[in-house]
Write an enzyme that holds these catalytic residues in place. Structure first.
Site, short mmCIF file in Angstrom:
data_model
loop_
_atom_site.label_atom_id
_atom_site.label_comp_id
_atom_site.label_asym_id
_atom_site.label_seq_id
_atom_site.Cartn_x
_atom_site.Cartn_y
_atom_site.Cartn_z
N ASP A 102 20.52 -8.76 -18.64
CA ASP A 102 21.20 -7.54 -19.10
C ASP A 102 22.41 -7.32 -18.20
O ASP A 102 22.46 -7.82 -17.07
CB ASP A 102 20.23 -6.35 -19.09
CG ASP A 102 20.75 -5.20 -19.95
OD1 ASP A 102 21.86 -5.29 -20.51
OD2 ASP A 102 20.03 -4.18 -20.08
N ASP A 276 12.41 -6.53 -25.62
CA ASP A 276 12.03 -6.63 -24.22
C ASP A 276 11.46 -5.30 -23.80
O ASP A 276 11.89 -4.26 -24.29
CB ASP A 276 13.25 -6.95 -23.35
CG ASP A 276 14.06 -5.70 -23.03
OD1 ASP A 276 13.74 -5.03 -22.03
OD2 ASP A 276 14.98 -5.38 -23.79
N CYS A 314 -9.73 -11.91 -27.76
CA CYS A 314 -8.59 -12.48 -27.04
C CYS A 314 -8.97 -13.82 -26.43
O CYS A 314 -10.07 -13.96 -25.87
CB CYS A 314 -8.11 -11.53 -25.96
SG CYS A 314 -6.74 -12.16 -24.97
N CYS A 316 -7.29 -15.38 -23.98
CA CYS A 316 -6.58 -15.63 -22.72
C CYS A 316 -7.56 -15.98 -21.59
O CYS A 316 -8.76 -15.72 -21.68
CB CYS A 316 -5.68 -14.45 -22.36
SG CYS A 316 -6.45 -13.16 -21.35
N CYS A 319 -9.73 -12.99 -20.36
CA CYS A 319 -10.83 -12.61 -21.25
C CYS A 319 -11.91 -13.69 -21.32
O CYS A 319 -13.06 -13.38 -21.61
CB CYS A 319 -10.28 -12.27 -22.64
SG CYS A 319 -9.31 -10.74 -22.60
N HIS A 344 -3.19 -10.74 -19.05
CA HIS A 344 -3.76 -10.43 -20.36
C HIS A 344 -2.75 -9.67 -21.24
O HIS A 344 -2.59 -9.99 -22.42
CB HIS A 344 -5.06 -9.62 -20.25
CG HIS A 344 -5.44 -8.96 -21.53
ND1 HIS A 344 -6.13 -9.61 -22.53
CD2 HIS A 344 -5.13 -7.73 -22.02
CE1 HIS A 344 -6.26 -8.79 -23.57
NE2 HIS A 344 -5.65 -7.65 -23.30
#
Ligand code: GUN
Ligand code: ZN
Length: 381
Positions: A102, A276, A314, A316, A319, A344
Site C-alpha cells: 500500500d 485485505d 476445518c 488445518c 484443528c 487457523h
C-alpha cells in the site's frame, strides 16, 4: 482527454483471465510476476515484512498466494534503500510468491493523527525522531519501486466515509490529480503493476467521476478505497456495487481494508476480486477463532475442558492436532496461542476464497452462499 494513459507508455506486468462467472461474481486467474493467483483472493496483512506469528513456510503451507506489506512501516524500518540493496522485499523476507504494497498515506492518516494533507503530499511527524516529513506521490512510488512488490498502490487522499461536505470532493479530485504524478513516477512497469484507488466517499456522483477518471488512465487494476471506516453495511455494499458495475470487466478489482468473512462473500457476489484485512490475525491475538458459525472465543471458561478442535470441519494443522482446551490454556499465556489461532484464522479465510473460486467455476455459487449464510445466521436473522 489529455490524461496520462498508463498502458500507452507502460507494459502491464499482469494477466487477468476470467475463468467463470455467476451473475456479477467472477472467478479468475491473476498472473503476477512472482505467482499465479486465483480470485476471489484474500491477502493477509504484514507490517514489518512479516505476518505476525507465522513463518513464510507456514504461509505457503496454508495456500497463501499474496501478502500485503505496508510501505509506511517498511520505509521507516528497515528503510526502502536497505530493502533495495538487499535485493527487494521478496528476498528480504524469504517470500517467493506475490506481494502488494500500500502507498503509505492511508496508514499515516489512520495511525498518526498529526498527518496533514496538502496538494504536495502527506505531511507527518516522523515517529522515529519527530521531524516533519513529507510523503509525495512521487516518493511513495519511488519507495514502492525499491521494495519491489508485484502490485503497488497509488498515493490517495483518504477521508473517513463518516464525514460529509466539500472535503470528500476535494479528496476525490486530489486522488485523480495524484494518479498522474504516480504514473509519471513509476519506473518499473514491466515488473510492478500500479493500481489506482477509487475515492469519493458515499456520494455516487463523486464515485462515478473517480471511476471514469481512473479508467481513462488504463491502469492494470483498480481498488475501491475509503470503505470499512465505520459506515453502515448498506452504504458500503452500495458503493462496492456501483464501482464494480462501471470498472472494466478485464481488470482486477480490489476492495481495500475488507474484511470480515461475510463482507468478502457479499463483495464477491457484487463482482469484487481482491481483499485485505488485519482482522483474522488481529482477532486471533485476542483469542478469537473464525468458524462457520461466526466466532469462537477461546478465552471463554467453557473452553477449559472442551476436547473438540476449533472447528471439526476445518482441515488445518491446528484443528487436526489441538483441542479447544489446550488452546484455551495457551491463549493468554504463551505466544504460541496467538500463533496457532492466526494460523487457523488465515487458513479459514484462504479456504473461504478457494471455496468462492471453485463454486463460481462449478456453477454452485448460490448454494455456497446459502450454506454460508445458514451456518452464520441459523435463526434466519
Ligand atoms: N486501506 C484501506 N482503505 C484504504 C484506502 O482508501 N486507501 C489506501 N491507500 N489504503 C487503504
Ligand atoms: Zn482450523
Amino acid at each position: 482527454g489529455l490524461s496520462l494513459q498508463y498502458h500507452q507508455t507502460h507494459t502491464m506486468a499482469l494477466r487477468f483471465e476470467v475463468l467463470g462467472r455467476f451473475n456479477r461474481a467472477r472467478a479468475a486467474r491473476l498472473t503476477l510476476p512472482h505467482f499465479l493467483c486465483e480470485t476471489p483472493l484474500f491477502m493477509p496483512v504484514g507490517t514489518q515484512g512479516t505476518i505476525k506469528g507465522l513463518t513464510t513456510h507456514q504461509l505457503e503451507e496454508i495456500g497463501c498466494q499474496i501478502i500485503l506489506g505496508n510501505t509506511y512501516h517498511l520505509a521507516l524500518r528497515p528503510t526502502s534503500e536497505l530493502i533495495d540493496d538487499l535485493g527487494g522485499l521478496h528476498k528480504f523476507m524469504n517470500w517467493p510468491r506475490a506481494l502488494l504494497t500500500d502507498s503509505g498515506g492511508f496508514q499515516m492518516v489512520s495511525l498518526l493523527h498529526l498527518a496533514d494533507i496538502t496538494e504536495e503530499g502527506v505531511t507527518f511527524q516522523s515517529p522515529v525522531d519527530g521531524k516533519p516529513m513529507l510523503l509525495t506521490p512521487e516518493e511513495s512510488i519511488q519507495i514502492q519501486n525499491r521494495i519491489g512488490a508485484d502490485i503497488i498502490m497509488a498515493l490517495d487522499d483518504v477521508v473517513k466515509t463518516t464525514i460529509t461536505g466539500p472535503r470528500i470532493e476535494e479528496a476525490m479530485y486530489r486522488t485523480l490529480r495524484w494518479i498522474d504524478r504516480c504514473i509519471a513516477a513509476h519506473k518499473r512497469p514491466k515488473e510492478q503493476n500500479l493500481f489506482g484507488i477509487v475515492q469519493g466517499g458515499l456520494d455516487p456522483v463523486l464515485r462515478d467521476i473517480c471511476v471514469q477518471g481512473l479508467v481513462e488512465r488504463n491502469l492494470p487494476g483498480y481498488a475501491i478505497g475509503g470503505l470499512a471506516g465505520g459506515e453502515d453495511k448498506d452504504s458500503f455494499w452500495r458503493v462496492v456495487a456501483q464501482c464494480t458495475a462501471s470498472l472494466p470487466e478485464s481488470k482486477p478489482r480490489y476492495v481495500m481494508g475488507v474484511g470480515y468473512p461475510l463482507d468478502i462473500v457479499v463483495c464477491s457476489a457484487l463482482g469484487a476480486d481482491m481483499y485485505d484485512c488485519v482482522y483474522p490475525t488481529r482477532t486471533a491475538r485476542f483469542g478469537t477463532a473464525l468458524v462457520p458459525e461466526g466466532v469462537l472465543k477461546l478465552k471463554h471458561q467453557s473452553m477449559a475442558d472442551d476436547t473438540r478442535p476449533i472447528d471439526s470441519t476445518c482441515e488445518c494443522m491446528v484443528c487436526k492436532n489441538y483441542t479447544r482446551a489446550y488452546l484455551h490454556c495457551l491463549v493468554t499465556k504463551d505466544a504460541m496461542g496467538s500463533q496457532l489461532l492466526s494460523y487457523h484464522n488465515l487458513y479459514y479465510m484462504l479456504q473461504l476464497s478457494r471455496n468462492l473460486h471453485s463454486s463460481i467455476i462449478e456453477g454452485t455459487f448460490p448454494n455456497f452462499v446459502c450454506d454460508f449464510l445458514k451456518k452464520m445466521f441459523p435463526e434466519g436473522d
